[in-house]
Design a protein around this motif. Structure first.
Motif, PDB file in Angstrom:
ATOM      1  N   TYR A  93       0.741  -1.281  -0.079  1.00 31.64           N
ATOM      2  CA  TYR A  93       0.254  -0.353  -0.153  1.00 31.64           C
ATOM      3  C   TYR A  93       1.021   1.026   0.048  1.00 31.64           C
ATOM      4  O   TYR A  93       1.703   1.079   0.530  1.00 31.64           O
ATOM      5  N   LEU A 117      -6.903  13.055  -6.628  1.00 25.94           N
ATOM      6  CA  LEU A 117      -7.204  11.938  -6.420  1.00 25.94           C
ATOM      7  C   LEU A 117      -7.906  11.130  -5.721  1.00 25.94           C
ATOM      8  O   LEU A 117      -8.865  12.182  -5.493  1.00 25.94           O
ATOM      9  N   SER A 118      -7.654  10.466  -5.977  1.00 31.60           N
ATOM     10  CA  SER A 118      -9.086   8.916  -4.571  1.00 31.60           C
ATOM     11  C   SER A 118      -8.155   8.397  -4.061  1.00 31.60           C
ATOM     12  O   SER A 118      -7.952   6.665  -3.972  1.00 31.60           O
ATOM     13  N   ASN A 120      -7.745   6.272  -0.144  1.00 37.02           N
ATOM     14  CA  ASN A 120      -8.464   5.500   0.652  1.00 37.02           C
ATOM     15  C   ASN A 120      -7.664   5.167   2.395  1.00 37.02           C
ATOM     16  O   ASN A 120      -6.773   5.997   2.230  1.00 37.02           O
ATOM     17  N   TYR A 133      -3.873   5.827   2.206  1.00 38.01           N
ATOM     18  CA  TYR A 133      -3.050   5.551   0.952  1.00 38.01           C
ATOM     19  C   TYR A 133      -4.315   5.993  -0.639  1.00 38.01           C
ATOM     20  O   TYR A 133      -5.103   6.099  -0.565  1.00 38.01           O
ATOM     21  N   LEU A 134      -3.190   6.019  -1.125  1.00 40.18           N
ATOM     22  CA  LEU A 134      -3.286   5.678  -2.495  1.00 40.18           C
ATOM     23  C   LEU A 134      -2.886   5.115  -3.376  1.00 40.18           C
ATOM     24  O   LEU A 134      -4.188   5.518  -4.697  1.00 40.18           O
ATOM     25  N   LYS A 135      -2.771   3.602  -3.677  1.00 40.98           N
ATOM     26  CA  LYS A 135      -3.073   2.691  -4.454  1.00 40.98           C
ATOM     27  C   LYS A 135      -2.495   1.853  -3.773  1.00 40.98           C
ATOM     28  O   LYS A 135      -2.200   1.973  -2.900  1.00 40.98           O
ATOM     29  N   GLN A 136      -2.714   0.398  -3.909  1.00 45.92           N
ATOM     30  CA  GLN A 136      -2.351  -0.668  -3.167  1.00 45.92           C
ATOM     31  C   GLN A 136      -2.423  -1.810  -4.609  1.00 45.92           C
ATOM     32  O   GLN A 136      -2.756  -1.569  -6.435  1.00 45.92           O
ATOM     33  N   TYR A 137      -0.747  -2.315  -3.986  1.00 45.68           N
ATOM     34  CA  TYR A 137      -0.551  -3.158  -5.936  1.00 45.68           C
ATOM     35  C   TYR A 137       0.108  -4.159  -5.020  1.00 45.68           C
ATOM     36  O   TYR A 137       0.234  -4.278  -3.556  1.00 45.68           O
ATOM     37  N   GLU A 142       6.927  -2.663  -8.018  1.00 41.28           N
ATOM     38  CA  GLU A 142       4.986  -2.087  -8.768  1.00 41.28           C
ATOM     39  C   GLU A 142       5.368  -1.024  -7.451  1.00 41.28           C
ATOM     40  O   GLU A 142       5.104  -0.085  -8.046  1.00 41.28           O
ATOM     41  N   ALA A 146       5.656   3.192  -8.559  1.00 39.23           N
ATOM     42  CA  ALA A 146       5.107   3.973  -8.015  1.00 39.23           C
ATOM     43  C   ALA A 146       5.809   5.260  -7.157  1.00 39.23           C
ATOM     44  O   ALA A 146       5.858   6.199  -7.431  1.00 39.23           O
ATOM     45  N   LEU A 151       4.078   8.418  -8.322  1.00 35.75           N
ATOM     46  CA  LEU A 151       2.307   7.813  -8.641  1.00 35.75           C
ATOM     47  C   LEU A 151       2.163   8.547 -10.521  1.00 35.75           C
ATOM     48  O   LEU A 151       0.866   9.251 -10.402  1.00 35.75           O
TER      49      LEU A 151
END
Length: 165
Positions: A93, A117-118, A120, A133-137, A142, A146, A151
């Motif tokens: 994350y 931004l989206s 979470n 967090y902004l994204k999960q990988y 990966e 980012a 990002l």
């Protein structure tokens, strides 16, 4: 790139399918590190790292960013086991902030949304902190990419990687 005196080439890593843009090639790591620190003699001022090509015949690549870049920005700082991860899926994350105060947490989430931004979040039951967090990988590579690319230029502030098992 050619206007800046750079001969860009593309290297494909067959083990992960990623493509890397190589701006220069150096026979020794210390020479590459000096070029990195000088921003390629002032010709390139965007995020970059050193890629160590292990086997040129198959273009097998292993990313080895300089320690002053990756170790401060792209290492896994914390690992949560599945039992205490608030139902999160396993993975990596991209954490951009952690809050103990609900008011600051909500304001920060709103700021990120205002930036397009989206974000979470989740609450860690061990310490009652809200992690944003902004994204999960699925892979560490990966997530590190980012971080290294901010990002893809969408978030240039501090960030770190949280691993959930």
């Amino acid at each position: 790139m050619e206007q800046r005196g750079l001969q860009a080439t593309i290297i494909r890593n067959p083990s992960n399918g990623f493509h890397y843009v190589a701006l220069a090639r150096y026979p020794q790591r210390d020479v590459a590190t000096a070029a990195y620190r000088s921003n390629l003699d002032g010709r390139f001022n965007a995020p970059m790292w050193i890629l160590n090509v292990v086997d040129e015949s198959e273009a097998v690549a292993q990313t080895t960013p300089p320690s002053n870049y990756v170790q401060s920005r792209a290492v896994v700082r914390k690992t949560l086991s599945k039992e205490n991860s608030s139902g999160l899926n396993p993975g990596y994350y991209l954490i951009v902030n952690v809050f103990s105060t609900e008011n600051y947490y909500k304001k920060f989430m709103d700021q990120l949304k205002d930036q397009g931004l989206s974000p979470n979040s989740f609450k860690d039951p061990e310490n009652a902190m809200n992690y944003v967090y902004l994204k999960q990988y699925n892979t560490l590579n990966e997530a590190q990419t980012a971080v290294a690319t901010d990002l893809n230029g969408a978030y240039k502030e501090d960030k770190w990687i949280l691993r959930v098992r």
